[in-house]
Design a protein around this motif. Structure first.
Motif, PDB file in Angstrom:
ATOM      1  N   THR A 185       8.206   6.787 -21.921  1.00 32.70           N
ATOM      2  CA  THR A 185       7.198   7.132 -22.913  1.00 32.70           C
ATOM      3  C   THR A 185       6.552   5.870 -23.464  1.00 32.70           C
ATOM      4  O   THR A 185       7.241   4.908 -23.815  1.00 32.70           O
ATOM      5  CB  THR A 185       7.841   7.924 -24.070  1.00 32.70           C
ATOM      6  OG1 THR A 185       8.439   9.117 -23.552  1.00 32.70           O
ATOM      7  CG2 THR A 185       6.798   8.295 -25.112  1.00 32.70           C
ATOM      8  N   GLY A 186       5.228   5.869 -23.519  1.00 36.84           N
ATOM      9  CA  GLY A 186       4.500   4.715 -24.036  1.00 36.84           C
ATOM     10  C   GLY A 186       3.962   3.803 -22.959  1.00 36.84           C
ATOM     11  O   GLY A 186       3.172   2.895 -23.244  1.00 36.84           O
ATOM     12  N   LEU A 187       4.355   4.012 -21.714  1.00 37.39           N
ATOM     13  CA  LEU A 187       3.838   3.210 -20.601  1.00 37.39           C
ATOM     14  C   LEU A 187       2.614   3.904 -20.024  1.00 37.39           C
ATOM     15  O   LEU A 187       2.659   5.091 -19.696  1.00 37.39           O
ATOM     16  CB  LEU A 187       4.901   3.030 -19.528  1.00 37.39           C
ATOM     17  CG  LEU A 187       4.554   2.091 -18.364  1.00 37.39           C
ATOM     18  CD1 LEU A 187       5.831   1.444 -17.810  1.00 37.39           C
ATOM     19  CD2 LEU A 187       3.830   2.817 -17.230  1.00 37.39           C
ATOM     20  N   SER A 188       1.525   3.185 -19.893  1.00 42.57           N
ATOM     21  CA  SER A 188       0.304   3.765 -19.326  1.00 42.57           C
ATOM     22  C   SER A 188      -0.278   2.831 -18.277  1.00 42.57           C
ATOM     23  O   SER A 188      -0.074   1.616 -18.309  1.00 42.57           O
ATOM     24  CB  SER A 188      -0.732   4.039 -20.422  1.00 42.57           C
ATOM     25  OG  SER A 188      -1.082   2.849 -21.109  1.00 42.57           O
ATOM     26  N   VAL A 189      -1.012   3.419 -17.344  1.00 42.30           N
ATOM     27  CA  VAL A 189      -1.557   2.694 -16.194  1.00 42.30           C
ATOM     28  C   VAL A 189      -3.070   2.803 -16.171  1.00 42.30           C
ATOM     29  O   VAL A 189      -3.629   3.895 -16.300  1.00 42.30           O
ATOM     30  CB  VAL A 189      -0.984   3.254 -14.876  1.00 42.30           C
ATOM     31  CG1 VAL A 189      -1.588   2.528 -13.684  1.00 42.30           C
ATOM     32  CG2 VAL A 189       0.535   3.143 -14.853  1.00 42.30           C
ATOM     33  N   GLU A 190      -3.728   1.670 -16.010  1.00 38.65           N
ATOM     34  CA  GLU A 190      -5.176   1.642 -15.845  1.00 38.65           C
ATOM     35  C   GLU A 190      -5.493   1.077 -14.461  1.00 38.65           C
ATOM     36  O   GLU A 190      -5.394  -0.123 -14.218  1.00 38.65           O
ATOM     37  CB  GLU A 190      -5.824   0.754 -16.910  1.00 38.65           C
ATOM     38  CG  GLU A 190      -7.334   0.615 -16.743  1.00 38.65           C
ATOM     39  CD  GLU A 190      -7.930  -0.513 -17.564  1.00 38.65           C
ATOM     40  OE1 GLU A 190      -9.170  -0.647 -17.549  1.00 38.65           O
ATOM     41  OE2 GLU A 190      -7.172  -1.274 -18.201  1.00 38.65           O
ATOM     42  N   GLY A 191      -5.834   1.974 -13.544  1.00 37.99           N
ATOM     43  CA  GLY A 191      -6.164   1.539 -12.199  1.00 37.99           C
ATOM     44  C   GLY A 191      -7.405   0.665 -12.191  1.00 37.99           C
ATOM     45  O   GLY A 191      -8.351   0.917 -12.937  1.00 37.99           O
ATOM     46  N   LEU A 192      -7.410  -0.364 -11.333  1.00 38.34           N
ATOM     47  CA  LEU A 192      -8.529  -1.299 -11.290  1.00 38.34           C
ATOM     48  C   LEU A 192      -9.507  -1.017 -10.157  1.00 38.34           C
ATOM     49  O   LEU A 192     -10.445  -1.771  -9.928  1.00 38.34           O
ATOM     50  CB  LEU A 192      -8.003  -2.735 -11.189  1.00 38.34           C
ATOM     51  CG  LEU A 192      -7.181  -3.190 -12.399  1.00 38.34           C
ATOM     52  CD1 LEU A 192      -6.662  -4.603 -12.203  1.00 38.34           C
ATOM     53  CD2 LEU A 192      -8.009  -3.103 -13.680  1.00 38.34           C
ATOM     54  N   GLY A 193      -9.269   0.084  -9.425  1.00 32.27           N
ATOM     55  CA  GLY A 193     -10.227   0.498  -8.415  1.00 32.27           C
ATOM     56  C   GLY A 193     -10.177  -0.334  -7.135  1.00 32.27           C
ATOM     57  O   GLY A 193      -9.230  -1.069  -6.878  1.00 32.27           O
ATOM     58  N   ARG A 194     -11.242  -0.213  -6.370  1.00 33.89           N
ATOM     59  CA  ARG A 194     -11.316  -0.866  -5.062  1.00 33.89           C
ATOM     60  C   ARG A 194     -11.519  -2.370  -5.206  1.00 33.89           C
ATOM     61  O   ARG A 194     -12.265  -2.845  -6.062  1.00 33.89           O
ATOM     62  CB  ARG A 194     -12.457  -0.259  -4.251  1.00 33.89           C
ATOM     63  CG  ARG A 194     -12.539  -0.800  -2.823  1.00 33.89           C
ATOM     64  CD  ARG A 194     -13.570  -0.060  -2.001  1.00 33.89           C
ATOM     65  NE  ARG A 194     -13.707  -0.665  -0.689  1.00 33.89           N
ATOM     66  CZ  ARG A 194     -12.894  -0.430   0.347  1.00 33.89           C
ATOM     67  NH1 ARG A 194     -11.888   0.408   0.200  1.00 33.89           N
ATOM     68  NH2 ARG A 194     -13.077  -1.022   1.503  1.00 33.89           N
ATOM     69  N   LYS A 195     -10.841  -3.119  -4.339  1.00 28.99           N
ATOM     70  CA  LYS A 195     -10.930  -4.570  -4.325  1.00 28.99           C
ATOM     71  C   LYS A 195     -11.646  -5.028  -3.051  1.00 28.99           C
ATOM     72  O   LYS A 195     -11.952  -4.219  -2.175  1.00 28.99           O
ATOM     73  CB  LYS A 195      -9.525  -5.186  -4.382  1.00 28.99           C
ATOM     74  CG  LYS A 195      -8.654  -4.656  -5.509  1.00 28.99           C
ATOM     75  CD  LYS A 195      -7.297  -5.333  -5.537  1.00 28.99           C
ATOM     76  CE  LYS A 195      -6.407  -4.993  -4.350  1.00 28.99           C
ATOM     77  NZ  LYS A 195      -5.962  -3.590  -4.330  1.00 28.99           N
ATOM     78  N   LEU A 196     -11.867  -6.330  -2.939  1.00 29.75           N
ATOM     79  CA  LEU A 196     -12.452  -6.876  -1.718  1.00 29.75           C
ATOM     80  C   LEU A 196     -11.560  -6.577  -0.522  1.00 29.75           C
ATOM     81  O   LEU A 196     -12.013  -6.151   0.539  1.00 29.75           O
ATOM     82  CB  LEU A 196     -12.636  -8.388  -1.862  1.00 29.75           C
ATOM     83  CG  LEU A 196     -13.153  -9.128  -0.620  1.00 29.75           C
ATOM     84  CD1 LEU A 196     -14.596  -8.734  -0.335  1.00 29.75           C
ATOM     85  CD2 LEU A 196     -13.052 -10.643  -0.822  1.00 29.75           C
ATOM     86  N   GLY A 197     -10.253  -6.805  -0.679  1.00 28.02           N
ATOM     87  CA  GLY A 197      -9.285  -6.561   0.398  1.00 28.02           C
ATOM     88  C   GLY A 197      -7.984  -6.026  -0.172  1.00 28.02           C
ATOM     89  O   GLY A 197      -7.850  -5.813  -1.372  1.00 28.02           O
TER      90      GLY A 197
END
Length: 376
Positions: A185-197
């Motif tokens: 509880t209290g841990l959250s994830v923010e995906g950073l999307g597509r990268k160069l590779g």
């Protein structure tokens, strides 16, 4: 004279056969486009013992050496760099647990990682601090028999997919490593999307808002987290060098097949001196990168830790991967930009490897400090 043992040669062949049999080009191109983790390949790699070959056999690792892991990753990345990077990072951070974790933590988590049931991740970096591990802002405060963690880690590999994170936290006047399960509880994830590779390896920011974990989740001794993180990072550079070496070999293989078959002005491209000189440069760079990578792995297997050599191997192999993939694109001409011919992806993955665990400037700082020594 350096030579691989018969066992290491057998491991290399097994990894090569696995990659040839399991890595389908069209499927991989779609996975890379979708940013999908190669779950089926990961599970099969685990079944064959290709994950964490240098980790303890007691916990389902291979019980072998760093050099065994190097040749495995090299061969898989030679066939496909994106899948190879994903498999190389599947056990990220688990080395910390294997080296310094309590028996209870090892028994609870390592078999799941090494048997392909769970991904792991080391969470060390922060947005305002880059590669400076000495200035941690994520804090862990002891309250009774629990740690309460607050702050945010950035660019965490396997973020959102990992079953747990090994988090470098400020604990008082020093830093410590603490294992945090992903479902706390209290841990959250923010995906950073597509990268160069490296697009089969998700990258995310991980935020901790009053996240509570048992005191027993401390990895190793309190206050030694910085030393642990530095040793882990140095060791990880050897594995990154192996992935870069395989990426360079893969681009080189594809380029050689093309220039031997493609005709221009009545001659094969490989028959032109300008092509031959480019090929010669690439061959030399790959050979030198292989030797320094193997040496770094061998030194580690001898029980020594040489951070300077690890940085040299990582910087050299990644630079080679960048240069070889770029020259391969040149020799392919317009086809080099096309997804179908794969060398453009080698270039993108090579750049990703170059910035992981510190870009070239970071490695140069480490190497220069060692070379110069103390100035009186």
């Amino acid at each position: 004279m350096f030579a691989f043992t018969k066992a290491q040669q057998a491991i290399r062949k097994a990894a090569k056969d696995f990659a040839k049999g399991e890595l389908d080009k069209e499927t991989i191109i779609q996975w890379e486009k979708d940013g999908a983790f190669p779950t089926e390949v990961w599970e099969k790699a685990a079944d064959l013992g290709f994950l964490g070959m240098h980790l303890p056999e007691k916990y389902s690792g291979g019980g072998l050496g760093m050099l065994d892991s190097v040749v495995t990753l090299e061969e898989i990345c030679r066939k496909d760099s994106t899948v190879g990077v994903a498999l190389g990072y599947a056990t990220h951070g688990a080395e910390c647990l294997a080296k310094w974790g309590s028996d209870a933590l090892k028994e609870a988590f390592l078999p799941k990682v090494l048997e392909g049931e769970m991904l792991s991740a080391g969470a060390f970096g922060e947005s305002q601090r880059g590669g400076d591990l000495t200035a941690e802002a994520v804090t862990a405060v002891k309250e009774g028999d629990e740690w309460v963690i607050n702050g945010q880690k950035t660019y965490v590999p396997n973020g959102g997919l990992a079953g747990f994170y090994i988090v470098l936290c400020k604990t008082g006047d020093a830093a410590s490593l603490i294992l945090v399960e992903a479902d706390r509880t209290g841990l959250s994830v923010e995906g950073l999307g597509r990268k160069l590779g490296g697009n089969m390896t998700p990258t995310a920011n991980i935020a901790f808002d009053k996240v509570r974990v048992p005191a027993g989740n401390l990895v190793g001794e309190e206050g030694k987290g910085l030393a642990y993180a530095k040793e882990f990072t140095s060791e990880n550079k050897i594995l990154l060098a192996a992935q870069a070496l395989g990426t360079a070999f893969g681009a080189y293989d594809r380029m050689m097949e093309y220039v031997k078959g493609r005709e221009q002005f009545g001659r094969k491209l490989a028959q032109f001196q300008v092509s031959q000189h480019k090929i010669a440069d690439m061959a030399v760079k790959i050979e030198l990168s292989a030797l320094i990578t193997y040496k770094a792995a061998w030194v580690r297997d001898e029980g020594k830790m040489d951070p300077t050599l690890c940085s040299m191997a990582k910087m050299t192999a990644c630079r080679t991967a960048m240069e070889v993939s770029a020259q391969s694109i040149q020799l392919f001409g317009g086809y080099g930009f096309m997804t179908e011919y794969e060398v453009e992806r080698s270039y993108r993955d090579a750049k990703t490897l170059e910035v992981m665990a510190g870009a070239a400037a970071v490695q140069k700082d480490i190497i220069a400090q060692s070379a110069i020594g103390r100035i009186r």
